[in-house]
Design a protein around this motif. Structure first.
Motif, PDB file in Angstrom:
ATOM      1  N   LEU A  90       0.832  -1.195   0.000  1.00  0.00           N
ATOM      2  CA  LEU A  90       0.000   0.000   0.000  1.00  0.00           C
ATOM      3  C   LEU A  90       0.872   1.252   0.000  1.00  0.00           C
ATOM      4  O   LEU A  90       2.047   1.196   0.391  1.00  0.00           O
ATOM      5  CB  LEU A  90      -0.929  -0.001   1.222  1.00  0.00           C
ATOM      6  CG  LEU A  90      -1.962  -1.135   1.290  1.00  0.00           C
ATOM      7  CD1 LEU A  90      -2.753  -1.052   2.585  1.00  0.00           C
ATOM      8  CD2 LEU A  90      -2.883  -1.098   0.085  1.00  0.00           C
ATOM      9  N   PRO A  91       0.328   2.381  -0.405  1.00  0.00           N
ATOM     10  CA  PRO A  91       1.109   3.623  -0.399  1.00  0.00           C
ATOM     11  C   PRO A  91       1.580   3.993   1.007  1.00  0.00           C
ATOM     12  O   PRO A  91       1.049   3.519   2.015  1.00  0.00           O
ATOM     13  CB  PRO A  91       0.122   4.658  -0.949  1.00  0.00           C
ATOM     14  CG  PRO A  91      -0.890   3.871  -1.697  1.00  0.00           C
ATOM     15  CD  PRO A  91      -1.016   2.568  -0.986  1.00  0.00           C
ATOM     16  N   SER A  92       2.603   4.847   1.046  1.00  0.00           N
ATOM     17  CA  SER A  92       3.150   5.375   2.305  1.00  0.00           C
ATOM     18  C   SER A  92       3.738   4.274   3.169  1.00  0.00           C
ATOM     19  O   SER A  92       3.637   4.327   4.413  1.00  0.00           O
ATOM     20  CB  SER A  92       2.084   6.147   3.082  1.00  0.00           C
ATOM     21  OG  SER A  92       1.590   7.226   2.314  1.00  0.00           O
ATOM     22  N   ALA A  93       4.359   3.260   2.545  1.00  0.00           N
ATOM     23  CA  ALA A  93       5.087   2.187   3.219  1.00  0.00           C
ATOM     24  C   ALA A  93       4.192   1.262   4.022  1.00  0.00           C
ATOM     25  O   ALA A  93       4.682   0.430   4.785  1.00  0.00           O
ATOM     26  CB  ALA A  93       6.190   2.765   4.126  1.00  0.00           C
ATOM     27  N   ARG A  94       2.880   1.370   3.859  1.00  0.00           N
ATOM     28  CA  ARG A  94       1.964   0.520   4.618  1.00  0.00           C
ATOM     29  C   ARG A  94       1.772  -0.817   3.904  1.00  0.00           C
ATOM     30  O   ARG A  94       2.171  -1.008   2.767  1.00  0.00           O
ATOM     31  CB  ARG A  94       0.616   1.226   4.808  1.00  0.00           C
ATOM     32  CG  ARG A  94       0.715   2.503   5.645  1.00  0.00           C
ATOM     33  CD  ARG A  94      -0.558   3.325   5.578  1.00  0.00           C
ATOM     34  NE  ARG A  94      -0.909   3.600   4.188  1.00  0.00           N
ATOM     35  CZ  ARG A  94      -2.126   3.429   3.683  1.00  0.00           C
ATOM     36  NH1 ARG A  94      -3.117   2.995   4.446  1.00  0.00           N
ATOM     37  NH2 ARG A  94      -2.366   3.716   2.407  1.00  0.00           N
ATOM     38  N   VAL A  95       1.130  -1.748   4.619  1.00  0.00           N
ATOM     39  CA  VAL A  95       0.882  -3.070   4.064  1.00  0.00           C
ATOM     40  C   VAL A  95      -0.531  -3.517   4.432  1.00  0.00           C
ATOM     41  O   VAL A  95      -1.032  -3.220   5.509  1.00  0.00           O
ATOM     42  CB  VAL A  95       1.920  -4.101   4.595  1.00  0.00           C
ATOM     43  CG1 VAL A  95       1.816  -4.272   6.106  1.00  0.00           C
ATOM     44  CG2 VAL A  95       1.743  -5.452   3.892  1.00  0.00           C
ATOM     45  N   GLY A  96      -1.171  -4.196   3.494  1.00  0.00           N
ATOM     46  CA  GLY A  96      -2.474  -4.798   3.749  1.00  0.00           C
ATOM     47  C   GLY A  96      -2.334  -6.307   3.850  1.00  0.00           C
ATOM     48  O   GLY A  96      -1.703  -6.941   3.003  1.00  0.00           O
ATOM     49  N   LEU A  97      -2.878  -6.884   4.909  1.00  0.00           N
ATOM     50  CA  LEU A  97      -2.849  -8.324   5.128  1.00  0.00           C
ATOM     51  C   LEU A  97      -4.285  -8.829   5.119  1.00  0.00           C
ATOM     52  O   LEU A  97      -5.150  -8.251   5.791  1.00  0.00           O
ATOM     53  CB  LEU A  97      -2.190  -8.660   6.472  1.00  0.00           C
ATOM     54  CG  LEU A  97      -0.766  -8.141   6.680  1.00  0.00           C
ATOM     55  CD1 LEU A  97      -0.328  -8.370   8.118  1.00  0.00           C
ATOM     56  CD2 LEU A  97       0.196  -8.814   5.715  1.00  0.00           C
ATOM     57  N   VAL A  98      -4.543  -9.884   4.389  1.00  0.00           N
ATOM     58  CA  VAL A  98      -5.917 -10.367   4.277  1.00  0.00           C
ATOM     59  C   VAL A  98      -5.925 -11.891   4.191  1.00  0.00           C
ATOM     60  O   VAL A  98      -5.049 -12.498   3.574  1.00  0.00           O
ATOM     61  CB  VAL A  98      -6.625  -9.736   3.046  1.00  0.00           C
ATOM     62  CG1 VAL A  98      -5.864 -10.012   1.777  1.00  0.00           C
ATOM     63  CG2 VAL A  98      -8.056 -10.210   2.925  1.00  0.00           C
ATOM     64  N   ALA A  99      -6.909 -12.498   4.867  1.00  0.00           N
ATOM     65  CA  ALA A  99      -7.133 -13.941   4.798  1.00  0.00           C
ATOM     66  C   ALA A  99      -8.627 -14.167   4.635  1.00  0.00           C
ATOM     67  O   ALA A  99      -9.437 -13.483   5.273  1.00  0.00           O
ATOM     68  CB  ALA A  99      -6.608 -14.638   6.048  1.00  0.00           C
ATOM     69  N   GLY A 100      -8.999 -15.110   3.768  1.00  0.00           N
ATOM     70  CA  GLY A 100     -10.411 -15.339   3.515  1.00  0.00           C
ATOM     71  C   GLY A 100     -10.709 -16.787   3.213  1.00  0.00           C
ATOM     72  O   GLY A 100      -9.806 -17.598   2.950  1.00  0.00           O
ATOM     73  N   PHE A 101     -11.991 -17.129   3.282  1.00  0.00           N
ATOM     74  CA  PHE A 101     -12.437 -18.487   2.968  1.00  0.00           C
ATOM     75  C   PHE A 101     -13.796 -18.398   2.295  1.00  0.00           C
ATOM     76  O   PHE A 101     -14.733 -17.826   2.850  1.00  0.00           O
ATOM     77  CB  PHE A 101     -12.548 -19.333   4.239  1.00  0.00           C
ATOM     78  CG  PHE A 101     -12.213 -20.779   4.020  1.00  0.00           C
ATOM     79  CD1 PHE A 101     -11.156 -21.373   4.667  1.00  0.00           C
ATOM     80  CD2 PHE A 101     -12.958 -21.552   3.129  1.00  0.00           C
ATOM     81  CE1 PHE A 101     -10.830 -22.707   4.450  1.00  0.00           C
ATOM     82  CE2 PHE A 101     -12.649 -22.876   2.916  1.00  0.00           C
ATOM     83  CZ  PHE A 101     -11.574 -23.465   3.578  1.00  0.00           C
ATOM     84  N   CYS A 102     -13.910 -18.936   1.095  1.00  0.00           N
ATOM     85  CA  CYS A 102     -15.165 -18.957   0.353  1.00  0.00           C
ATOM     86  C   CYS A 102     -15.789 -20.339   0.444  1.00  0.00           C
ATOM     87  O   CYS A 102     -15.092 -21.343   0.420  1.00  0.00           O
ATOM     88  CB  CYS A 102     -14.938 -18.593  -1.116  1.00  0.00           C
ATOM     89  SG  CYS A 102     -14.376 -16.913  -1.381  1.00  0.00           S
ATOM     90  N   GLY A 144     -18.237 -15.746   1.948  1.00  0.00           N
ATOM     91  CA  GLY A 144     -17.471 -16.510   2.919  1.00  0.00           C
ATOM     92  C   GLY A 144     -17.072 -15.659   4.101  1.00  0.00           C
ATOM     93  O   GLY A 144     -17.823 -14.826   4.576  1.00  0.00           O
ATOM     94  N   HIS A 145     -15.859 -15.891   4.570  1.00  0.00           N
ATOM     95  CA  HIS A 145     -15.349 -15.234   5.763  1.00  0.00           C
ATOM     96  C   HIS A 145     -14.034 -14.551   5.401  1.00  0.00           C
ATOM     97  O   HIS A 145     -13.243 -15.082   4.623  1.00  0.00           O
ATOM     98  CB  HIS A 145     -15.140 -16.257   6.873  1.00  0.00           C
ATOM     99  CG  HIS A 145     -16.333 -17.141   7.080  1.00  0.00           C
ATOM    100  ND1 HIS A 145     -17.318 -16.852   7.981  1.00  0.00           N
ATOM    101  CD2 HIS A 145     -16.706 -18.303   6.476  1.00  0.00           C
ATOM    102  CE1 HIS A 145     -18.252 -17.795   7.932  1.00  0.00           C
ATOM    103  NE2 HIS A 145     -17.897 -18.680   7.024  1.00  0.00           N
ATOM    104  N   CYS A 146     -13.789 -13.383   5.987  1.00  0.00           N
ATOM    105  CA  CYS A 146     -12.610 -12.618   5.587  1.00  0.00           C
ATOM    106  C   CYS A 146     -12.189 -11.681   6.711  1.00  0.00           C
ATOM    107  O   CYS A 146     -13.035 -11.144   7.437  1.00  0.00           O
ATOM    108  CB  CYS A 146     -12.915 -11.814   4.315  1.00  0.00           C
ATOM    109  SG  CYS A 146     -11.470 -11.009   3.595  1.00  0.00           S
ATOM    110  N   VAL A 147     -10.879 -11.488   6.862  1.00  0.00           N
ATOM    111  CA  VAL A 147     -10.325 -10.490   7.768  1.00  0.00           C
ATOM    112  C   VAL A 147      -9.269  -9.703   6.997  1.00  0.00           C
ATOM    113  O   VAL A 147      -8.453 -10.285   6.276  1.00  0.00           O
ATOM    114  CB  VAL A 147      -9.731 -11.142   9.039  1.00  0.00           C
ATOM    115  CG1 VAL A 147      -8.690 -12.199   8.702  1.00  0.00           C
ATOM    116  CG2 VAL A 147      -9.140 -10.073   9.962  1.00  0.00           C
TER     117      VAL A 147
END
Length: 511
Positions: A212-224, A277-280
């Motif tokens: 992500l911009p500005s040195a950030r990071v997105g972490l995501v986990a999901g289940f369909c 499904g489920h996601c964070v």
């Protein structure tokens, strides 16, 4: 187990109505995904699936044991030409008995005098083999017996073919799933990134690491939900939707709300949308050392700090699609482990939503420990940005601040050893600060971050995003964003509680 149950029904129906002994061997293509996906027939193994006999006969192989079907025997001939056959009577010194001493010994022990072999086939694919035997005291097999056996075999073959097709679909879905799982990029914000999807579970589990911009990071986990290609396609669609919204710098809660609002199947499709499904989803900022997270369904985020203290920041079951997601924002000490987990269908009825992460003293680090292997897991250890790589100034909302911002930028880049970027960065900062002064009334903040690129951020109190336009040749203004777009590798707007932040990225090489 489905294959074993189907063949058990076959031998139960055949003994003693058709034969004294009935034995079924099934192909690995009905038991193993890898073999089911293989188009090659040669070299496929067989395994004993069912056995039944009268008067306590012995058997050559145990149930579940791999078995040989040597060449030159009636069994192998039936597999090759896919034709049933009767061998009656069986000569005591038949040459093919020497090729298969294991079965031959059992046949002699049980006084077998008549053999009937029927291949289990469907759509010109060999799925197994059933052998019927008659012992001393029973009449030899006749053509009527062969027709009855063929009917039983055909019923079993249809079940085995359905099992093989399901294995193929699951295998193709898992291949699709693993092809879409990312190789985590090298980022300042995180280290020790590890992802896990259930090896033998439905192929609807996924995870992603998003720069992500500005040195950030997105972490995501999901289940369909779903199985096979359907689940893999649903997870691919969900993953693409969330990534598309995430890179727009949208709040995690809004990212999930928008993603789950989108239709995930054709209007006339039967059943519920597969992607429901489920996601964070969590966003970590190494500069502010804060994390913002949102989740749906039985997904959760657990934080384990460097001292081993644990906290579950998203644990209660959250709505999917119909209501806004709960969003949590919290500080994250450097060196903490962010553990995202998402329950699969086998775990949803077993796991308490608030289950925490436990420490593994044998490893020396903390790792999530689900009750079953059906959970999707993504873990990452956080890193804070080095303070010397960050420069922040609060500027007054007045025209004189533009010259001050240019001077501060040039001085800072020289101290960082980036004098070649001084002119370009100063021009970009000048345009951004000028816009902030023109369209906002509150204080302005300028921040420079030295990361994989030079990041320039200007924050103000106006929530309206700037838009590039094409001014007429006679106009003296309106070219600021066009200049910024030309000089940088990317720019965008991120909304905050007090207004917005306009960011840009410049290549450190100055190219």
């Amino acid at each position: 187990m489905d294959a074993f149950r189907a063949t058990k029904q076959l031998v139960d129906s055949a003994v003693p109505a058709v034969a004294d002994i009935a034995v079924v061997e099934v192909s690995d293509s009905t038991l193993c995904e890898h073999t089911a996906l293989s188009e090659a027939c040669d070299g496929i193994g067989f395994r004993r699936a069912a056995f039944r006999g009268v008067r306590n006969p012995g058997c050559a192989y145990r149930i579940g044991e791999a078995c040989r079907i040597p060449s030159g025997t009636p069994y192998r001939r039936s597999l090759r030409d896919m034709r049933p056959r009767i061998v009656s009577p069986i000569p005591a010194h038949a040459r093919w008995l020497a090729h298969d001493p294991v079965r031959a010994a059992v046949m002699r022990k049980n006084d077998v005098h008549s053999l009937m072999v029927v291949p289990l086939t469907a759509n010109h694919v060999v799925l197994g083999l059933v052998a019927f035997y008659r012992r001393r005291g029973s009449s030899p097999f006749r053509q009527a017996d062969l027709r009855a056996a063929a009917r039983l075999a055909q019923q079993a073959a249809q079940v085995l073919d359905a099992i093989r097709r399901e294995l193929q679909e699951q295998g193709m879905g898992r291949r699709f799933q693993h092809a879409l799982l990312p190789q985590p990029p090298h980022l300042t914000a995180i280290e020790e990134v590890n992802g896990h999807v259930p090896e033998n579970g439905p192929p609807g589990g996924w995870f992603d690491v998003i720069r992500l911009p500005s040195a950030r990071v997105g972490l995501v986990a999901g289940f369909c939900s779903g199985s096979g290609i359907t689940a893999a396609a649903a997870m691919s669609q969900q993953k693409a939707q969330i990534r598309a919204f995430a890179v727009q710098d949208i709040d995690p809660g809004e990212v999930l709300n928008r993603s789950f609002e989108l239709p995930t199947h054709e209007p006339d499709a039967q059943g519920p949308p597969s992607a429901a499904g489920h996601c964070v989803y969590a966003v970590y900022d190494p500069v502010t050392r804060r994390c913002t997270a949102a989740h749906t369904g039985l997904a959760r985020l657990t934080v384990v700090d460097a001292d081993g203290a644990q906290s579950v920041t998203t644990s209660t079951q959250a709505p999917i699609g119909s209501e806004p997601c709960d969003v949590a924002e919290f500080d994250v000490p450097p060196g903490s482990l962010l553990a995202l987990s998402c329950a699969g269908p086998q775990e949803q009825h077993q796991s308490a939503p608030g289950d925490q992460v436990r420490a593994d003293p044998g490893v020396g680090s903390h790792h999530p420990a689900p009750r079953t292997t059906s959970a999707v897991m993504l873990t990452a250890r956080t890193r804070a940005a080095t303070p010397t790589n960050i420069a922040t100034w609060n500027l007054p909302n007045e025209p004189s601040a533009v010259a001050d911002a240019r001077a501060r930028t040039a001085t800072q880049l020289t101290s960082w050893g980036l004098p070649d970027l001084s002119f370009t960065a100063s021009l970009v900062v000048s345009e951004l600060v000028t816009n902030a002064i023109r369209y906002s009334t509150g204080p302005i903040q300028l921040r420079l971050i030295r990361d994989h690129a030079l990041i320039c951020e200007v924050s103000d109190t106006n929530r309206a995003a700037p838009h590039a336009r094409e001014p007429a040749p006679s106009e003296q203004s309106g070219r600021g964003l066009s200049i910024v777009a030309h000089l940088t590798q990317g720019y965008g707007t991120r909304y905050t509680a007090s207004g917005k932040t306009v960011w840009t990225e410049l290549n450190l090489c100055g190219c």
